[in-house]
Scaffold this active site. Structure first.
Site, mmCIF file in Angstrom:
data_model
loop_
_atom_site.group_PDB
_atom_site.id
_atom_site.type_symbol
_atom_site.label_atom_id
_atom_site.label_comp_id
_atom_site.label_asym_id
_atom_site.label_seq_id
_atom_site.Cartn_x
_atom_site.Cartn_y
_atom_site.Cartn_z
ATOM 1 N N GLU A 191 -1.150 -1.475 -4.700
ATOM 2 C CA GLU A 191 -2.350 -0.691 -4.932
ATOM 3 C C GLU A 191 -2.019 0.430 -5.902
ATOM 4 O OE1 GLU A 191 -5.590 -0.024 -1.831
ATOM 5 O OE2 GLU A 191 -4.579 1.925 -1.902
ATOM 6 N N ASP B 238 0.883 -1.169 0.000
ATOM 7 C CA ASP B 238 0.000 0.000 0.000
ATOM 8 C C ASP B 238 0.916 1.212 0.000
ATOM 9 O OD1 ASP B 238 -2.224 1.688 0.202
ATOM 10 O OD2 ASP B 238 -2.172 1.634 2.390
ATOM 11 N N ASP C 282 -2.340 1.054 7.032
ATOM 12 C CA ASP C 282 -1.664 0.798 5.757
ATOM 13 C C ASP C 282 -1.160 -0.644 5.697
ATOM 14 O OD1 ASP C 282 -1.464 3.682 4.553
ATOM 15 O OD2 ASP C 282 -0.916 3.844 6.660
#
Length: 183
Positions: free
Chosen positions: A71, A11, A144
């Site tokens: 991501e 992330d 996260d």
């Protein structure tokens, strides 16, 4: 016996980057490790990028993932923030590429949909689902990390989805290519 697939979920962020290592055993994801990289101690953006790259290289060398799932940046109104996030994502990807680790990107909506069934779920909802399904204890306040695990699990789910075939133009084309399946 096949070697278990190792997925490093990322992330990305230039203040906090979450990571999660997931291994697929007996066709089920097992969360091996999760943590974060926090380059925010550097005020200079370029030093943050350098630190992110060095830490990502270390993760790839230590965990030896078979694939990186990251991501993808989402649309934002602040162009400068998006540019910085894209640079951060780029240095993370470069670390994987330096070790010939393939990369797959997933939109935030796809990740949330895969984990919670809701594309608009919050980070807290994603963490809650992962905690309940995978019996995670004492989740850190840094969401996260759970987002990174979610990206890795999303990749696993995508691997098992049947792919849409584009080999048939219409029903008559299907019948022509499969005469024994239609009576």
């Amino acid at each position: 016996m096949d070697k278990p697939l190792r997925i490093l979920g990322i992330d990305p962020g230039t203040t906090v980057t979450g990571y999660g290592l997931v291994e697929i055993r007996d066709k089920k994801p097992v969360i091996l490790h999760m943590g974060n990289i926090t380059p925010k101690k550097y005020s200079d953006h370029y030093m943050r990028l350098k630190y992110l790259h060095q830490r990502a290289l270390h993760l790839v060398e230590e965990y030896k993932p078979d694939v990186m799932a990251i991501e993808a940046p989402f649309y934002g109104k602040n162009v400068q923030s998006m540019l910085k996030l894209g640079r951060g994502q780029g240095v993370l990807m470069a670390a994987a590429l330096m070790h010939d680790v393939p990369i797959h990107e997933y939109a935030p909506l796809s990740v949330k949909q895969a984990i919670t069934g809701m594309g608009r779920a919050s980070k807290e909802q994603v963490a809650y689902f992962l905690q309940k399904v995978y019996n995670l204890k004492d989740l850190d306040k840094v969401l996260d990390e759970t987002d990174a695990v979610a990206v890795a699990i999303c990749h696993f789910i995508q691997l098992n989805k049947p792919q849409k075939s584009k080999e048939y133009k219409n029903w008559s084309d299907f019948i022509k290519k499969n005469p024994g399946k239609v009576k």
